[in-house]
Design an enzyme around this catalytic site. Structure first.
Site, PDB file in Angstrom:
ATOM      1  CG  ASP A 183     -10.487 -10.726 -24.607  1.00  0.00           C
ATOM      2  OD1 ASP A 183      -9.933 -11.802 -24.349  1.00  0.00           O
ATOM      3  OD2 ASP A 183      -9.953  -9.839 -25.300  1.00  0.00           O
ATOM      4  CE  LYS A 208      -2.425 -11.584 -26.427  1.00  0.00           C
ATOM      5  NZ  LYS A 208      -3.009 -11.323 -27.770  1.00  0.00           N
TER       6      LYS A 208
END
Length: 395
Positions: A183, A208
């Site tokens: 991730d 994000k």
């Protein structure tokens, strides 16, 4: 070196990659091409396109292809798949790489929804997850079983920001035929070189920093070779699709990624230093900050120019969870909300011990998570001072 083979710096790549043929007059960026049905001149052409992007809108359009191209060039990966969220990028990847009876190693500091996936989706399918202390490094070899297929890494870790020794983990993993899935949301596609560190599959919550404006829900999966084909198969079987509008917004955000991340990096360090000097603060969990846990590994593996600005704050004994909530409720420029990576600053009271199974005892203190946005740092620190006054009055 010719222009066709030159490896450009990230700022140039985010500006130029994924754009239309520059020999033809037209728009700088591809248009938002929304499509479900694709038409063909005859049956032969229809069958020839089966399963490809040209066959049906679910496989994406030129809008999606442009975003995928930029991400591939930044990451140094062959292929990219878009998903409707960062979590769906995680679940699709794990379902693509794991079968019933397989074993998965997952850091105890992982994003909570990823843990939920392991417990409530993978476990009923007969896939076993072992959570490991994220600072293990090469010692993770002791946890690798004959059935281990994937080691998942998230560096820095969610809420507690442990920096993992990914090259050491990748070395022992690859010696045992185990894949490394990362991730990479905090790192972003420009904050490190995932492939050089030994990552086989790199995942992003493009919601994000990639999108950057808190108006996109999007995930990205990047990889190469046969490993990626396994993931693509499940992506297709699940019928995962992303709207052209979301892809276009993410591409527009990506064009300014280097500029935004440089500003986040600069502001994050200023705020982290200010926080460290507050008498109620025991520790600032921000790897770019000298003296912060994991700083040496971060300095070795990450690009300091493009550091993320998400950090944790650990308060000293005697500061209650309720006092931290008073701080959070008193600030005005820091929004209270989930997610991070947008242009705005955010703050949350944090209790990571609630979901940990290996490291819960390490995180009993009152904590907060802070994302430093693109506002004036002077204004942000003045706002935080108001919050600290509320914390002091509470206790």
């Amino acid at each position: 070196m010719s222009d066709s083979t030159r490896k450009y710096q990230p700022a140039t790549t985010v500006t130029h990659a994924g754009r239309a043929d520059k020999t033809v007059q037209g728009p700088v960026n591809p248009g938002v091409i929304r499509a479900s049905t694709q038409l063909f001149p005859d049956t032969r052409a229809l069958h020839a396109a089966a399963g490809s992007r040209k066959s049906y809108g679910r496989y994406g359009t030129e809008t999606h292809a442009a975003l995928e191209q930029v991400l591939c060039e930044l990451e140094g990966m062959e292929s990219c798949l878009l998903t409707p969220s960062g979590l769906s990028a995680v679940t699709t990847t794990l379902l693509g790489l794991l079968q019933p009876g397989d074993h998965l190693l997952m850091p105890d500091s992982v994003y909570d929804p990823t843990r939920n996936c392991c417990e409530n989706l993978l476990k009923p399918l007969g896939i076993v997850t072992t959570y490991y202390r994220p600072t293990m490094g090469a010692d993770i070899e002791s946890l690798i079983l004959p059935t281990t297929k994937v080691i998942f890494v998230e560096s820095p870790g969610s809420h507690t920001f442990e920096v993992q020794d990914i090259p050491a983990i990748a070395e022992v993993a690859h010696e045992r035929g185990v894949l490394v899935v990362s991730d990479s949301t905090w790192a972003t596609p420009i904050g490190w070189h995932a492939t050089e560190l030994g990552v086989d599959v790199s995942l992003h919550a493009a919601t994000k920093y990639i999108g950057g404006h808190s108006d996109v829900m999007l995930g990205a999966i990047l990889g190469s070779g046969e490993t990626f084909k396994q993931i693509r198969r499940v992506h297709t079987l699940l019928g995962i699709a992303v709207s052209a509008d979301e892809a276009s917004l993410a591409l527009r955000g990506l064009r300014t990624l280097t500029t935004r991340m440089a500003a986040h990096a600069q502001a994050g360090l200023v705020v982290a230093r200010w926080l460290k000097n507050q008498p109620e603060v025991a520790e600032v969990l921000y790897p770019p900050l000298p003296g912060s846990p994991g700083h040496d590994l971060w300095k070795r593996d990450f690009n300091p120019q493009f550091a993320a600005s998400l950090m944790g704050v650990v308060f000293k004994p005697g500061v209650s969870h309720e006092a931290v909530e008073a701080l959070v409720d008193s600030v005005r420029l820091f929004g209270i909300g989930y997610s991070w990576g947008g242009y705005e600053s955010l703050i949350l009271a944090s209790r990571p011990a609630r979901t940990r199974t290996v490291t819960a005892a390490d995180w009993s203190s009152a904590m907060a998570r802070i994302h430093v946005g693109l506002e004036s740092v002077d204004d942000l620190m003045a706002d935080l001072e108001v919050g600290f006054q509320a914390l002091r009055q509470h206790d």
